[in-house]
Design an enzyme around this catalytic site. Structure first.
Site, short mmCIF file in Angstrom:
data_model
loop_
_atom_site.label_atom_id
_atom_site.label_comp_id
_atom_site.label_asym_id
_atom_site.label_seq_id
_atom_site.Cartn_x
_atom_site.Cartn_y
_atom_site.Cartn_z
N SER A 230 0.66 -1.16 -0.07
CA SER A 230 -0.21 -0.07 0.09
C SER A 230 0.86 1.29 -0.03
CB SER A 230 -0.95 0.06 1.06
OG SER A 230 -1.93 0.95 1.04
N ASP A 456 -9.31 -3.72 -5.95
CA ASP A 456 -8.56 -3.15 -4.53
C ASP A 456 -9.06 -1.79 -4.68
OD1 ASP A 456 -7.06 -2.08 -2.82
OD2 ASP A 456 -5.32 -3.09 -3.48
N HIS A 484 -8.01 -5.65 -0.81
CA HIS A 484 -6.74 -4.86 -0.78
C HIS A 484 -5.60 -5.83 -0.75
CE1 HIS A 484 -4.21 -1.36 -0.13
NE2 HIS A 484 -4.06 -1.62 0.90
#
Length: 515
Positions: A230, A456, A484
């Site tokens: 991320s 995502d 995610h």
């Protein structure tokens, strides 16, 4: 909600949610005697003389859990002027179970603001699988400003509760509400300045990337092996842009495009969560315990009505807190990170429909790092601190209005609770932003793997596509699915490709597709 308030959304909340809801903990192994970080001359080539003392530190590793060692690394507040002072970084190591490590594998779980030390202590298996723990010394660290490192400090728990959960006066969009949110944001920024010992101007992703080069050297590695998730992809790409010749094997899962503006990032994320909410609804409508009926469009309209109803008439939870539309949206957002959390979202929406708020608060609390009546670390405070410094200000009235129009059209259910006028701590932040939104190419680096998941919501797939294409040696792995991130999430095709690259150096074909 401001243009920068929901940027680079927090993966730490997902990690906490996974631990709390599944009880998943890493397999414990016997401790391995630590080493002492010996001669570092080969790793300090090209380092300015004034930084050599940082690169030449000898680490004092101490046991800090079964199979884990911890230490502290000192870094300069300002790499351009080390005389300004120092910061401390908390570092944790899980020694390779084989006893013959390839080297160190630095990890970052996201954020900005996610604490790598506590996550490794709680659930190493969320970060890496057994293959990587066998062949690497896995390293977690709390970036500057975060957790057990020299940390951004703003509020006591009760004050942070008020900042994150209190319902402001006035109708949504009214001048009264805007004034209240602006005052709340200014108070928060002032508190951060008062309690953070002058570190706020130095809490930037570029400085954190430079910290990783110090970590690389003091760990005894000539080049950096890295696995970032991320926001950690932005951190890793920034490192590659600064030190392409010092990259060895790097994997960026949930790629963030470093060239996209703050407003466009916010829009992409809102659209991503809107689409994920639709996917959730399609699944929910097939179950017996779904609180909605009809088509997906019908269910989305019902959620919009539920949010508006809670906004107008908040629900009081068992602990006395009042659930408004913003907190309910936080709960929805938290659960959309993973399909495994969808049953909890069904439960929360059913309860809210029946006038109960406890499950919704549980989800929102996991997202915000709230445990009981306190917070596990300073994730949300550090999150804001990094974003205020990393993203150039675009918060003019015209920009906010334009963003809101785009949001209303592209994400109609999410939009009213995603961005709007008022409430931006960055407007009164004690230091101006220094970050730039520009492409990172990292010429001269080896292949860098970028993993993107098609469904995502937090780091939309197009970000991974763009990051892989702009890196001079970017290689895209596509994970076809919801939720995610892609590595170590149940898709063996993705996990095996990443493991083969990190362990054996096997580079998959660009565009490798798993699904």
């Amino acid at each position: 909600m401001s243009l920068r308030r929901r940027l680079a959304t927090v993966v730490a909340g997902v990690a906490a949610l996974a631990v709390a809801l599944s009880g998943c903990l890493y397999a414990q192994i016997p401790p391995v005697p630590p080493t002492d970080g010996a001669s570092l001359a080969p790793q300090t080539d090209g380092v300015p003389a004034e930084l050599l003392p940082y690169y030449g530190q000898t680490l004092d590793w101490q046991p800090c859990g079964t199979g884990l060692d911890c230490t502290t690394v000192t870094v300069p507040r300002d790499y351009a002027d080390p005389s300004v002072g120092d910061l401390d970084l908390a570092v944790v190591r899980h020694r390779a179970t084989s006893g013959k490590p390839i080297g160190s594998l630095l990890t970052n779980p996201g954020g900005p603001g996610a604490a790598g030390v506590s996550l490794m202590k709680q659930a190493l298996s969320i970060l890496v699988d057994d293959k990587l723990t066998q062949d690497y010394d896995v390293i977690g660290f709390d970036p500057r400003g975060v957790g057990e490192s020299t940390a951004v400090t703003c509020y006591e728990p009760a004050q942070l509760d008020a900042f994150l959960y209190d319902i402001p006066p006035g109708a949504r969009g009214s001048d009264e509400r805007k004034a209240a949110l602006d005052q709340r944001a200014a108070d928060f920024a002032n508190a951060c300045q008062d309690h953070s010992d002058g570190i706020l101007p130095y809490i930037t992703t570029e400085n954190s990337a430079r910290d990783m080069d110090v970590l690389r050297a003091v760990l005894g590695d000539a080049k950096l092996n890295y696995l970032g998730f991320s926001y950690g992809t932005f951190l890793g790409a920034t490192y590659a842009g600064l030190f392409p010749e010092r990259v060895d094997r790097m994997v960026l899962d949930g790629g963030i495009d470093p060239s996209v503006s703050g407003s466009d990032t916010s829009l992409q994320q809102a659209v991503g969560f809107e689409q994920s909410l639709r996917s959730f609804m399609a699944d929910c409508l097939k179950t017996k315990d779904c609180p909605f009926a009809g088509t997906v469009d019908d269910a989305m309209a019902d959620v919009a009505s539920l949010l508006a109803r809670v906004d107008a008439r908040p629900i009081t939870a068992a602990d006395g807190r009042r659930l408004g539309g913003d907190t309910l949206m936080t709960a929805i957002t938290a659960a959309l990170y993973s399909e495994e959390s969808w049953p909890y979202l069904r439960s929360a929406l059913t309860d809210v429909s029946n006038g109960r708020a406890d499950v919704a608060f549980q989800l929102a609390d996991f997202y915000n790092g709230r445990v009981g009546d306190h917070y596990d670390g300073n994730t949300m405070e550090a999150f804001i601190a990094y974003n205020c410094m990393d993203y150039p200000d675009q918060g003019t009235d015209a920009a906010v209005a334009e963003l809101q129009q785009k949001l209303d059209a592209a994400a109609p259910v999410i939009a009213p609770y995603w961005s709007g006028s008022g409430g931006d701590p960055c407007k009164t932040w004690p230091a101006p932003p220094t970050g730039k939104r520009e492409q990172i190419t990292a010429p001269g680096s080896p292949p860098i793997l970028v993993v993107g998941t098609t469904g995502d919501p937090a780091t939309p797939y197009e970000g991974a596509q763009s990051l892989a294409s702009q890196l001079s040696q970017g290689v895209l792995i596509t994970n076809v699915g919801e939720g995610h991130l892609g590595y170590n999430k149940g898709n063996a095709c993705v996990t095996d490709a990443v493991d083969a690259y990190l362990i054996d150096g096997t580079v998959p074909d660009d565009g490798h597709r798993c699904g």
